[in-house]
Design a protein around this motif. Sequence first.
Motif, mmCIF file in Angstrom:
data_model
loop_
_atom_site.group_PDB
_atom_site.id
_atom_site.type_symbol
_atom_site.label_atom_id
_atom_site.label_comp_id
_atom_site.label_asym_id
_atom_site.label_seq_id
_atom_site.Cartn_x
_atom_site.Cartn_y
_atom_site.Cartn_z
ATOM 1 N N ARG A 470 0.826 -1.209 0.000
ATOM 2 C CA ARG A 470 0.000 0.000 0.000
ATOM 3 C C ARG A 470 0.857 1.255 0.000
ATOM 4 O O ARG A 470 0.586 2.240 -0.691
ATOM 5 C CB ARG A 470 -0.919 0.010 1.213
ATOM 6 C CG ARG A 470 -1.991 -1.065 1.183
ATOM 7 C CD ARG A 470 -3.038 -0.780 0.101
ATOM 8 N NE ARG A 470 -4.102 -1.760 0.133
ATOM 9 C CZ ARG A 470 -5.121 -1.778 -0.736
ATOM 10 N NH1 ARG A 470 -5.152 -0.863 -1.713
ATOM 11 N NH2 ARG A 470 -6.060 -2.692 -0.645
ATOM 12 N N ILE A 471 1.912 1.242 0.845
ATOM 13 C CA ILE A 471 2.755 2.445 0.949
ATOM 14 C C ILE A 471 3.504 2.704 -0.350
ATOM 15 O O ILE A 471 3.680 3.848 -0.783
ATOM 16 C CB ILE A 471 3.735 2.284 2.139
ATOM 17 C CG1 ILE A 471 2.945 2.264 3.456
ATOM 18 C CG2 ILE A 471 4.780 3.389 2.148
ATOM 19 C CD1 ILE A 471 3.786 1.960 4.657
ATOM 20 N N ASN A 472 3.916 1.648 -1.026
ATOM 21 C CA ASN A 472 4.684 1.811 -2.269
ATOM 22 C C ASN A 472 3.785 1.988 -3.506
ATOM 23 O O ASN A 472 4.302 2.142 -4.615
ATOM 24 C CB ASN A 472 5.599 0.600 -2.476
ATOM 25 C CG ASN A 472 6.674 0.501 -1.403
ATOM 26 O OD1 ASN A 472 7.153 1.537 -0.933
ATOM 27 N ND2 ASN A 472 7.052 -0.712 -1.045
ATOM 28 N N SER A 473 2.474 1.987 -3.316
ATOM 29 C CA SER A 473 1.560 2.133 -4.469
ATOM 30 C C SER A 473 1.576 3.585 -4.982
ATOM 31 O O SER A 473 1.819 4.522 -4.213
ATOM 32 C CB SER A 473 0.145 1.733 -4.072
ATOM 33 O OG SER A 473 -0.338 2.605 -3.072
ATOM 34 N N PRO A 474 1.279 3.827 -6.322
ATOM 35 C CA PRO A 474 1.247 5.199 -6.881
ATOM 36 C C PRO A 474 0.161 6.066 -6.236
ATOM 37 O O PRO A 474 0.336 7.278 -6.104
ATOM 38 C CB PRO A 474 0.962 4.967 -8.367
ATOM 39 C CG PRO A 474 1.405 3.556 -8.628
ATOM 40 C CD PRO A 474 1.143 2.803 -7.368
ATOM 41 N N GLU A 475 -0.944 5.458 -5.800
ATOM 42 C CA GLU A 475 -2.015 6.246 -5.190
ATOM 43 C C GLU A 475 -1.548 6.887 -3.893
ATOM 44 O O GLU A 475 -1.839 8.063 -3.609
ATOM 45 C CB GLU A 475 -3.224 5.349 -4.929
ATOM 46 C CG GLU A 475 -3.914 4.835 -6.183
ATOM 47 C CD GLU A 475 -3.249 3.591 -6.720
ATOM 48 O OE1 GLU A 475 -2.224 3.156 -6.100
ATOM 49 O OE2 GLU A 475 -3.709 3.049 -7.752
ATOM 50 N N VAL A 476 -0.821 6.136 -3.068
ATOM 51 C CA VAL A 476 -0.341 6.703 -1.792
ATOM 52 C C VAL A 476 0.680 7.794 -2.061
ATOM 53 O O VAL A 476 0.675 8.850 -1.390
ATOM 54 C CB VAL A 476 0.249 5.584 -0.906
ATOM 55 C CG1 VAL A 476 0.891 6.162 0.346
ATOM 56 C CG2 VAL A 476 -0.821 4.577 -0.535
ATOM 57 N N LYS A 477 1.548 7.570 -3.012
ATOM 58 C CA LYS A 477 2.544 8.602 -3.314
ATOM 59 C C LYS A 477 1.874 9.875 -3.793
ATOM 60 O O LYS A 477 2.243 10.987 -3.394
ATOM 61 C CB LYS A 477 3.516 8.078 -4.359
ATOM 62 C CG LYS A 477 4.402 6.940 -3.875
ATOM 63 C CD LYS A 477 5.361 6.478 -4.967
ATOM 64 C CE LYS A 477 6.261 5.370 -4.464
ATOM 65 N NZ LYS A 477 7.212 4.912 -5.519
#
Length: 571
Positions: A470-477
């Motif tokens: 989840r943290i490394n997903s584009p949405e979180v970034k």
Amino acid sequence: MSSDQNTPSSQQNSGNDGTDDDALAAATVSKTRFSIIWIIPILSVLIAVFLLWRSLYDRGPEILITFDTADGLTSGQTQVKNKAVTLGTVDSITLSKDMHHVDVRVQMNASAAGLLTDRSRFWVVRPRINGASVTGLETLMSGAYIAFDPGPPGGERTNKFTGLESPPGIQSDQPGRTYTLLSPAIGSIGPGAPVFFRDVDVGEVLGSTLPPGGVGPVRIQFFVKEPYDHYLRTNTRFWNVSGVKVGFGAGGLKVQMQSIQALFSGGVAFSLTSSDVGHEEISEEAPANTIFQLYDDKESADNAGYHDRVPVATYLTSTASGLAVGTSVTMFGIQIGAVTGVKLQLDPVTGHARVRVAMDIQPERIWSQTQIRDSNMEQTLRTLVNNGMRASAASVSMLTGETNISLDFVPKAKPEKVYMEGDTLILPSQAGGMSGIMQSLATVSDKLAAMPFEQIGDNANNLLAHADQRINSPEVKEALVQLRDSLHSLHTLADNANKGMQPLMKRLPEMSEQLDRTLKNANTLLASYGGDTDFHRSLQGMVVQLGEAARSLRLMTQYLTNHPSSLVTGR
């Protein structure tokens, strides 16, 4: 003529007769002289006669003493003495016909003739070591001698005696009394062991006698000197003080030793009981030959003084290691009784095992005699059980492994029934001491073992793995970039609001002062317009509201002055 002729012849004859008469007279008057040399044999004879008479006068009876051995005895030299006075001399020493002992013939003095009875005693005095005492050292230089004790009066005359192989404990002229102790075993107590009263040596042990057939207690005879024998009462208690007693208690290591003599030869002691010092009615003085019980130690002797006993018991399902007869029963650390029996019980039908611990509760340790008469100990124990009292085996010393029975109160204890087994009250129990701790740890361990730690770990690993995704997903970034831009915009807005609010902040104090003046004028108008009318009440309410508005305006002014950014971010 004839006369003339006869005259010469007659003269001649008369001359001859005179010569014979002179010779006869000289022979008659001659004296025989006594020689002084005869004085010496006459005196010798007189002295011999006197010595013979004196010897016959002083000569007493000849007696026969039988000993196991003639060690230290010499014919013609060894003497018989009483109180260092010579009463006889050994005449001869011979072996008996059976070769089992020696016959010693002693020529006694006439002064001892009236003392030789069947109660007389003879023994050989030689150097002896008995425990911590050494006797007969004076014989190292002078040689051994036979000691004589005439014994008490009233015996029959005799001239045959059996000698003692060891000195008797007491002699016939020593004042005091003889008593008897009963004990399962004598331990290190032997003849000559001292008897103590308050650490004073007041007597000694005479010997011991095994019971017939070896069944029953050993009888220990002892002697107490006068006037200490008057201290003994019929309820006096004796205890063994032999050796060294080492114990671990609340005060640490304790080492007790009565004396050096008691360490090597053993010993017994006694003291005044509670009745002898005024707490109860004084008991009678113990007569001679009274039989007493010998206890293992002073604590056991003191426990025997508590006569009122309430029999109780409990069943333990945990270890009873360290429990023994005589172990203390305590409540809040104070002894109130003693254990009387520990027995393992196995039920062959159910296969259950438990330990039955029998105890005696001693009310005299808790109450006075008046309270004991007015109270019911059985009912008191039932009440205590209802309040949560339980019996448990508690560890007294981790070093020695000593254990006692502790009556403790358990918070929120489960209700238990108290029942009777004959005359014995059965108390409920619970695990205590190390057993209780181990049982509690076992319960905690079982609960921990029942927890699904493996499943929890798997879920935690899955959660962490998904969290990383989840943290490394584009949405979180993208969301983090937008959040950063929003915070920057909010900070800019706050700065602009602060700049725009500065003129308002400057006017707020002026507005507050105008509101205060308006409030004062309203109060003046209200005071000038009296009466209890609707207008007056409305005007009074308006004044109160104006006051609250002014207070709120001042508080808002102070807060905005200190926190101007709160117009954007809030409180």
